[in-house]
Design an enzyme around this catalytic site. Structure first.
Site, PDB file in Angstrom:
ATOM      1  N   GLU A 146       0.711  -1.155  -0.046  1.00 32.90           N
ATOM      2  CA  GLU A 146       0.060  -0.173   0.083  1.00 32.90           C
ATOM      3  C   GLU A 146       0.883   1.306  -0.042  1.00 32.90           C
ATOM      4  O   GLU A 146       0.765   2.108   0.808  1.00 32.90           O
ATOM      5  CB  GLU A 146      -0.777  -0.030   1.333  1.00 32.90           C
ATOM      6  CG  GLU A 146      -2.139  -1.204   1.055  1.00 32.90           C
ATOM      7  CD  GLU A 146      -3.181  -1.246   2.054  1.00 32.90           C
ATOM      8  OE1 GLU A 146      -2.830  -0.244   3.195  1.00 32.90           O
ATOM      9  OE2 GLU A 146      -4.178  -1.832   1.933  1.00 32.90           O
ATOM     10  N   GLU A 155      -5.826  -7.361  -1.897  1.00 35.15           N
ATOM     11  CA  GLU A 155      -6.561  -7.342  -0.619  1.00 35.15           C
ATOM     12  C   GLU A 155      -7.902  -6.633  -1.080  1.00 35.15           C
ATOM     13  O   GLU A 155      -8.039  -5.671  -1.871  1.00 35.15           O
ATOM     14  CB  GLU A 155      -6.016  -6.317   0.337  1.00 35.15           C
ATOM     15  CG  GLU A 155      -4.753  -6.863   0.956  1.00 35.15           C
ATOM     16  CD  GLU A 155      -4.190  -5.785   2.229  1.00 35.15           C
ATOM     17  OE1 GLU A 155      -5.163  -4.784   2.640  1.00 35.15           O
ATOM     18  OE2 GLU A 155      -3.078  -5.808   2.408  1.00 35.15           O
TER      19      GLU A 155
END
Length: 479
Positions: free
Chosen positions: A181, A303
Site C-alpha cells: 500500500e 486485498e
C-alpha cells in the site's frame, strides 16, 4: 546452480523440495498466471497476517494449532495465502510471541524466521500457493514510501533479496508483493526518484529476479497522484491509473498488478454516498485498475473484504457488486482480507472464536471462484436509483451512443459511454459527443478533446464491432 549450493543458501527445513524438482515456475501470459507446464492457475487466496506485526508470527496460534488452520483453509476452498512479513521477522533472534505451545509444540524454541520457514514449506507441501508480502518496515505501521527515516531503500532491497534467496527453491511460492500500500507521498511518473513508486518497483524487480527468475513481482498502485490520475478517491495501493501514462519497465511475463480496494466498512469514500451506489462502482473500478485487464495485464486484487453485514449496511452491496465486476472482467483470482478475525475494519473468514467459519463470506468467494453457487442476496436492490440519460444516436457509421452518469460532485463528474453498432455489417467505431469541463482521465478508448467536444474511437481490442455489438468506455472530467 547446483542443488547443494541452493540448499545452503535457502537454509530451509524443506530444502528437499528443491532437490526433488527444479521444474516449477510461474509466469504471466495473456493476462493469466501460468505454471511451469503452461497451465493457467486460479489463486483462491486469503491473507493470513501476523508475521508483519510485533508478534512476528501468524496470528491465532494462541487459540489454534497452526497446521489445523491450514487444513481448515483448504476445506473452505482456499488454495493460496498472501503472507505479510516485516524486517524484524526476517532478522530478529527473539522468539515469536503469542503462541500457545501446548497447541503448537513443534514451534517451541524456534525463531520467527524459522516459524515462517515452517509455514511457507507446509503450505507448499500441501499444494498451496504463497505470495510473500513486504508489509510494514517497523512491524507496526504501513509506511507511505518504501523507505522511512529509519529504514532505507538499501535495507528494503536487501530484505527483498534475502527473501528471494531463502524461498526461491520452494515450489509453492509464486513471488513477492514488494511493498504494501504505497500512498501519501508516493507518486508515479513524476520524475522524482525519491517518491516515484514506479521507479522503485523497477529497482526492486531488477534485484529480485536474478535470484528468483521464476517468481512473479506483484506491484500495487499508489494513493492520489498529481498527474494521469482521476479525481475519484483511491484506497491506499489502489491507484494504477498512472500506469497508462508511465508503464513499468519490468518484464511482462513477471509483472502481476496487485491493487487493493475496499468498501464503506473500511472508509466511506464520496462515491459510496452516491444516489446510484453501487451501480456507480464498475466505472470507478475500471478507472482505478480494471482498465488494465483489457490492456493485457494480469490484474489480481491483493486485498479486498469487509465485515459483510456486521458494519456499514452498504458493505454487503459493495462486496456483491465487486464480485460481479470481477467475474465480468475474468478476474477470478485474488486474496481476500483476511483469514484473521482480528482485523478491526473487516473481520475475517474466521469468526471471533478463531474457529467458526463465516460461511456467508465463503459463499461469496465461491461465486467469484466459479463454484456454481448462487449470488448472495444484497440487502437492497443494486439497480440505479437515478435514471440514465441516453444521447440521441449518432448517425455516422451506424453507431448509436448512450451516456450514463456514474458520479457527480462539485468540481467534476465521471460517466460511461456505450457505443452500439446498429448497422448490418461490422465496422470500426469513432464518435463525437458534447462534454462539459476538461477531461482528465479516459479509459478503454483513444481520444482528443476540442473545446466542448470529445472525439473518441476504439482501441485494438474493442474498435471493431459486429452488428448489434457494443463497446463501453468511461471518463472523468473537471469543471
Amino acid at each position: 546452480m547446483k542443488i547443494t549450493t541452493l540448499c545452503k543458501r535457502l537454509a530451509l527445513a524443506g530444502c528437499l523440495l528443491a532437490s526433488t524438482s527444479m521444474a516449477w515456475s510461474y509466469e504471466i501470459n495473456a493476462g493469466k498466471v501460468l505454471d511451469g507446464a503452461g497451465k493457467a492457475i486460479q489463486l483462491r487466496g486469503v491473507n493470513w497476517f501476523g508475521f508483519e506485526t510485533n508478534n512476528h508470527v501468524v496470528h491465532g496460534l494462541w487459540a489454534r494449532n497452526w497446521t489445523e488452520m491450514i487444513t481448515q483453509m483448504q476445506a473452505q476452498g482456499f488454495n493460496a495465502v498472501r503472507l505479510p512479513f516485516c524486517p524484524a521477522t526476517l532478522h530478529g533472534s527473539a522468539p515469536p510471541s503469542s503462541i500457545d505451545y501446548g497447541r503448537n509444540a513443534d514451534l517451541q524454541g524456534l525463531s520467527a524466521i524459522q516459524v515462517m520457514d515452517k509455514v511457507v514449506t507446509e503450505l507448499s507441501n500441501r499444494g498451496m500457493y504463497v505470495l510473500l508480502d513486504h508489509h510494514t518496515p517497523d512491524c507496526q505501521t504501513i509506511s507511505e514510501l518504501w523507505y522511512t527515516q529509519s529504514y532505507s531503500e538499501q535495507q528494503w532491497i536487501s530484505d527483498l533479496t534475502f527473501v528471494a534467496q531463502r524461498y526461491a527453491g520452494v515450489p509453492g511460492v509464486i513471488g513477492i508483493d514488494i511493498k504494501n500500500e504505497p500512498h501519501g507521498a508516493a507518486t508515479w511518473g513524476t520524475g522524482n526518484n525519491a517518491t516515484d513508486w514506479n521507479r522503485a518497483a523497477e529497482r526492486a524487480a531488477a534485484a529480485v529476479l536474478p535470484l528468483a527468475p521464476h517468481w512473479l513481482i506483484a506491484v500495487e498502485g499508489i494513493g492520489e497522484n498529481p498527474s494521469c490520475s482521476g479525481s475519484n478517491a483511491h484506497f491506499w495501493g489502489g491507484n494504477l491509473e498512472p500506469l497508462a501514462c508511465t508503464p513499468l519497465n519490468i518484464p511482462a511475463n513477471r509483472l502481476l498488478l496487485a491493487p487493493h480496494t475496499y468498501g464503506p466498512d473500511v472508509y466511506v469514500q464520496p462515491y459510496f454516498n452516491a444516489s446510484n451506489f453501487p451501480s456507480n462502482m464498475p466505472a470507478i473500478w475500471d478507472q482505478h485498475f480494471g482498465q488494465f485487464v483489457q490492456a493485457g495485464y494480469a490484474v489480481m486484487l491483493g486485498e479486498f473484504g469487509g465485515k459483510f453485514g456486521r458494519g456499514d449496511a452498504r458493505d454487503v452491496q459493495w462486496q456483491n457488486a465487486l464480485v460481479d465486476y470481477m467475474v465480468g472482467k475474468g478476474m477470478r483470482s485474488g486474496f481476500y482480507w483476511s483469514w484473521n478475525p482480528n482485523s478491526g475494519d473487516t473481520g475475517g473468514i474466521l469468526d471471533d472464536d478463531w474457529t467458526t467459519v463465516r460461511t456467508d463470506k465463503v459463499q461469496l468467494l465461491k461465486r467469484l471462484w466459479g463454484d456454481g453457487t448462487t449470488p448472495t442476496t444484497p440487502t437492497t436492490p443494486t439497480t440505479p436509483t437515478t435514471p440514465t440519460t441516453p444521447t440521441p444516436p449518432t448517425p455516422t457509421g451506424g453507431f448509436s451512443v448512450q451516456e450514463m452518469m456514474d458520479s457527480v460532485w462539485n468540481a467534476g463528474y465521471c460517466q460511461r459511454v456505450r457505443v452500439t453498432n446498429q448497422g448490418t455489417a461490422a465496422g470500426n467505431w469513432a464518435i463525437t459527443i458534447p462534454v462539459s469541463g476538461t477531461i482528465n482521465n479516459l479509459w478503454n478508448a483513444t481520444w482528443t478533446q476540442a473545446g466542448s467536444n470529445l472525439n473518441a474511437s476504439g482501441v485494438d481490442w474493442n474498435k471493431t464491432l459486429a452488428p448489434g455489438a457494443a463497446a463501453e468506455f468511461g471518463f472523468c472530467a473537471a469543471r
